[in-house]
Design a protein around this motif. Structure first.
Motif, PDB file in Angstrom:
ATOM      1  N   PHE A 166       0.725  -1.120  -0.004  1.00 41.08           N
ATOM      2  CA  PHE A 166      -0.144  -0.035   0.077  1.00 41.08           C
ATOM      3  C   PHE A 166       0.850   1.206   0.013  1.00 41.08           C
ATOM      4  N   ALA A 167       2.101   1.027   0.617  1.00 44.83           N
ATOM      5  CA  ALA A 167       2.997   2.385   0.666  1.00 44.83           C
ATOM      6  C   ALA A 167       3.504   2.462  -0.607  1.00 44.83           C
ATOM      7  N   GLN A 168       3.705   1.565  -1.279  1.00 42.47           N
ATOM      8  CA  GLN A 168       4.345   1.590  -2.839  1.00 42.47           C
ATOM      9  C   GLN A 168       3.310   1.930  -3.807  1.00 42.47           C
ATOM     10  N   ALA A 169       2.125   1.680  -3.431  1.00 40.58           N
ATOM     11  CA  ALA A 169       1.071   2.230  -4.397  1.00 40.58           C
ATOM     12  C   ALA A 169       1.066   3.887  -4.430  1.00 40.58           C
ATOM     13  N   GLY A 170       1.185   4.288  -3.215  1.00 37.92           N
ATOM     14  CA  GLY A 170       1.546   5.784  -3.052  1.00 37.92           C
ATOM     15  C   GLY A 170       2.796   6.227  -3.894  1.00 37.92           C
ATOM     16  N   ASN A 171       3.867   5.824  -3.553  1.00 38.08           N
ATOM     17  CA  ASN A 171       5.035   5.942  -4.102  1.00 38.08           C
ATOM     18  C   ASN A 171       4.911   5.831  -5.757  1.00 38.08           C
ATOM     19  N   GLY A 172       4.353   4.812  -6.150  1.00 38.45           N
ATOM     20  CA  GLY A 172       4.160   4.560  -7.564  1.00 38.45           C
ATOM     21  C   GLY A 172       3.422   5.427  -8.439  1.00 38.45           C
ATOM     22  N   LEU A 173       2.406   6.198  -7.422  1.00 38.25           N
ATOM     23  CA  LEU A 173       1.926   7.467  -8.171  1.00 38.25           C
ATOM     24  C   LEU A 173       2.633   8.307  -8.638  1.00 38.25           C
ATOM     25  N   VAL A 174       3.686   9.027  -7.784  1.00 42.12           N
ATOM     26  CA  VAL A 174       4.880   9.656  -7.904  1.00 42.12           C
ATOM     27  C   VAL A 174       5.573   9.007  -9.046  1.00 42.12           C
ATOM     28  N   ILE A 302       4.675  -6.967  -4.951  1.00 40.40           N
ATOM     29  CA  ILE A 302       4.591  -5.534  -4.362  1.00 40.40           C
ATOM     30  C   ILE A 302       4.309  -4.436  -5.586  1.00 40.40           C
ATOM     31  N   ASP A 303       5.113  -4.626  -6.480  1.00 42.86           N
ATOM     32  CA  ASP A 303       4.903  -3.895  -7.660  1.00 42.86           C
ATOM     33  C   ASP A 303       3.400  -4.005  -8.483  1.00 42.86           C
ATOM     34  N   GLY A 304       3.071  -5.302  -8.443  1.00 46.51           N
ATOM     35  CA  GLY A 304       1.573  -5.529  -9.045  1.00 46.51           C
ATOM     36  C   GLY A 304       0.371  -4.924  -8.218  1.00 46.51           C
ATOM     37  N   VAL A 305       0.568  -5.003  -7.026  1.00 47.55           N
ATOM     38  CA  VAL A 305      -0.636  -4.359  -6.238  1.00 47.55           C
ATOM     39  C   VAL A 305      -0.530  -2.885  -6.351  1.00 47.55           C
ATOM     40  N   ALA A 306       0.715  -2.299  -6.230  1.00 47.35           N
ATOM     41  CA  ALA A 306       1.176  -0.842  -6.742  1.00 47.35           C
ATOM     42  C   ALA A 306       0.416  -0.408  -8.268  1.00 47.35           C
ATOM     43  N   TYR A 307       0.757  -1.169  -8.924  1.00 47.62           N
ATOM     44  CA  TYR A 307       0.266  -1.069 -10.536  1.00 47.62           C
ATOM     45  C   TYR A 307      -1.299  -0.927 -10.526  1.00 47.62           C
ATOM     46  N   ILE A 308      -1.917  -1.921  -9.871  1.00 46.86           N
ATOM     47  CA  ILE A 308      -3.405  -2.032  -9.927  1.00 46.86           C
ATOM     48  C   ILE A 308      -3.866  -0.669  -9.230  1.00 46.86           C
ATOM     49  N   CYS A 309      -3.413  -0.267  -8.114  1.00 44.46           N
ATOM     50  CA  CYS A 309      -3.939   0.989  -7.308  1.00 44.46           C
ATOM     51  C   CYS A 309      -3.659   2.021  -8.350  1.00 44.46           C
ATOM     52  N   SER A 345       1.478   4.346   6.249  1.00 38.82           N
ATOM     53  CA  SER A 345       1.602   2.902   5.810  1.00 38.82           C
ATOM     54  C   SER A 345       3.308   2.411   5.900  1.00 38.82           C
ATOM     55  N   MET A 346       3.913   3.401   5.311  1.00 34.20           N
ATOM     56  CA  MET A 346       5.606   3.073   5.232  1.00 34.20           C
ATOM     57  C   MET A 346       5.962   2.984   6.934  1.00 34.20           C
ATOM     58  N   ASP A 347       5.730   4.294   7.837  1.00 36.92           N
ATOM     59  CA  ASP A 347       5.803   4.443   8.934  1.00 36.92           C
ATOM     60  C   ASP A 347       5.673   3.005   9.770  1.00 36.92           C
ATOM     61  N   HIS A 348       4.480   2.734   9.572  1.00 34.70           N
ATOM     62  CA  HIS A 348       4.161   1.300  10.414  1.00 34.70           C
ATOM     63  C   HIS A 348       5.012   0.288   9.841  1.00 34.70           C
ATOM     64  N   PHE A 349       5.283   0.315   8.531  1.00 27.89           N
ATOM     65  CA  PHE A 349       6.008  -0.971   8.308  1.00 27.89           C
ATOM     66  C   PHE A 349       7.246  -0.761   8.542  1.00 27.89           C
TER      67      PHE A 349
END
Length: 382
Positions: A166-174, A302-309, A345-349
Motif C-alpha cells: 500500500f505504501a508502494q502504491a502511493g510511491n508508484g503514483l509519483v 509488491i509492484d503488482g498491487v501498486a500497479y493495480i492501485c 503505511s510506510m512508517d508502520h511498516f
C-alpha cells in the motif's frame, strides 16, 4: 497479469536464466514491434515488451539477496545502485529516443533498440551468477500446485507485505506521474504539447537525484534515523504536491508569466520526485530479501498491487482533471492525500520490519518513539 507470473518464474527457474531468456525475447519483441502494421499488432508488441521488461527487477532483487545474504549494508548499497541505474537509463534514453524518433521515425528507434537487450544478454551470461557459488541456483522449489499455494500463502499472508504494497502504491503514483505531466505543463502554461512531453524527463531526474543523495544517506545511517529521514521525505513530497496544486489555480496565471510558472512547476516536479526515490527503490527490495525462496514473488507482487492501485487512480485522476477549471487543483489535492496515507503505511511498516525481521532487538513502536526523544548520549546507552 504479468506481475502474477514473473515472480514465480524467477524464483523457480533461477534469476540468471530467467533474465537471459527475457532479454532474448525482448529483442524478438522489438523486431516484431518495428514491423508492426495497425493498432492491434503494435499493441501486442507493446504488451510483450512490457512483460519481458518487468521480469528484470524481481530477478535482480533475487541476485542481490543471495550475494549479500549476511551483509545488510551491502544489500542496501546494491539496491541503491540498482535504483540509480534504472533512473539513469531512463533519463538518458528519453531525450535520445525523442531526437532519433523525430529524425528517423519510431520504426528505426525500435530496430536500433534491439541492441540494448542483446547487450543485457551478454552481460547476464558473462558476468552474473545466481549465487556466489553457483551460476544457476534457483531459490524456489518449482511450480507444483502445492508449492505455488505455499508461496502465495507465505507472501500474501504477511502483514508486512501489505503495508509495503500500500505504501508502494502511493510511491508508484509519483513514479508514474509522467503520464499526466505533459498535459499539466501545456494546460497551465500554454507551452507546445511536444515540448511539454519532453519536459516530463524532469521526473526521472528528480528520482535519480533522490536515490543518489538520500539513497546514499539511507544506507549509512541507523534504522531509527532511516525512519525519521523517510518521514521528512514524505513531508517534502506532500508540500511539493500542494504547491503544484497552487500553481494550477486559474487565478495564478494573472500574476505570473508563463515562463516563470513553467520554471516553478519544473522545480516542484523535480522535488516531488526526489523526495520519494528512496521509498520507491530502496525499501521494497529489503523486504523481498527476507522472504527466502519467495524473494522474486514478493518483489513482483509488491509492484503488482501498486500497479493495480495506480491504474485505478489515474483513471479517476483524468475524470477529475476534465471536470472544470479547478480540475488540476483537485487532482493534486487527491494525490497529496494518497501520499499522506502512503507515509503512514510506510512508517508502520518500518517499525514492524525492524522489530520482526531486520533488527536485532524486538523494539516496539513505543520503544522506538521513546528512543528518538532521547539525547544522543542517552540513546547510545539504551
Amino acid at each position: 497479469l504479468v506481475k502474477a507470473i514473473n515472480g514465480f518464474v524467477g524464483d523457480s527457474f533461477g534469476a540468471r536464466r530467467t533474465m537471459a531468456v527475457s532479454f532474448l525475447l525482448q529483442a524478438a519483441a522489438l523486431f516484431l514491434y518495428s514491423k508492426g502494421e495497425g493498432a492491434n499488432s503494435i499493441g501486442v508488441g507493446n504488451m510483450l515488451l512490457e512483460y519481458f521488461n518487468s521480469v528484470h527487477w524481481p530477478c535482480m532483487t533475487i541476485v542481490l539477496s543471495t550475494h549479500y545474504l549476511d551483509n545488510k549494508e551491502g544489500l542496501e548499497a546494491g539496491v541503491m545502485v540498482l535504483g540509480l541505474s534504472s533512473r539513469a537509463g531512463a533519463l538518458i534514453g528519453i531525450p535520445i529516443v525523442s531526437v532519433v524518433n523525430s529524425l528517423l521515425g519510431w520504426r528505426t528507434v525500435a530496430s536500433w533498440s534491439i541492441v540494448i537487450p542483446l547487450l543485457g544478454l551478454f552481460i547476464i551470461l558473462g558476468f552474473v551468477n545466481d549465487s556466489p557459488s553457483k551460476r544457476i541456483d534457483p531459490q524456489g522449489k518449482g511450480l507444483s500446485f502445492q508449492g505455488i499455494i505455499g508461496s502465495l500463502s507465505n507472501v500474501l499472508g504477511s502483514p508486512l507485505f501489505w503495508l509495503m504494497a500500500f505504501a508502494q502504491a502511493g510511491n508508484g503514483l509519483v513514479r508514474t506521474c509522467e503520464r499526466v505531466l505533459g498535459g499539466f505543463f501545456s494546460e497551465t502554461t500554454s507551452i507546445d504539447d511536444n515540448k511539454a512531453g519532453g519536459l516530463t524527463a524532469v521526473l526521472s531526474g528528480g528520482l535519480l537525484a533522490g536515490v543518489l543523495i538520500f539513497g546514499a544517506l539511507f544506507v549509512k545511517i541507523e534504522w531509527e534515523a532511516k525512519r525519521k529521514l523517510v518521514r521528512w521525505l514524505y513531508l517534502g513530497c506532500g508540500l511539493a504536491s500542494a504547491m503544484l496544486g497552487v500553481c494550477s489555480l486559474p487565478q495564478f496565471e494573472n500574476y505570473v508569466s508563463s515562463s516563470v510558472l513553467l520554471g516553478a512547476e519544473l522545480i516542484l516536479v523535480f522535488l516531488f520526485a526526489m523526495f520519494v526515490g528512496v521509498q520507491y527503490y530502496n525499501i521494497p527490495s529489503l523486504l523481498a530479501s527476507t522472504f527466502g525462496e519467495n524473494k522474486g514473488l514478493c518483489s513482483a507482487y509488491i509492484d503488482g498491487v501498486a500497479y493495480i492501485c495506480t491504474s485505478v487512480f489515474w483513471s479517476l485522476f483524468s475524470v477529475i482533471v476534465d471536470s472544470g477549471d479547478y480540475g488540476w487543483v483537485c487532482g493534486w489535492a487527491l494525490l497529496l492525500a494518497i501520499v499522506a496515507c502512503a507515509s503512514l503505511s510506510m512508517d508502520h511498516f518500518m517499525v514492524r520490519f525492524w522489530a520482526e525481521r531486520w533488527g536485532n532487538a524486538k523494539d516496539t513502536k513505543e520503544e522506538i518513539d521513546s528512543k528518538e526523544s532521547l539525547l544522543p548520549e542517552e540513546r547510545a546507552s539504551v
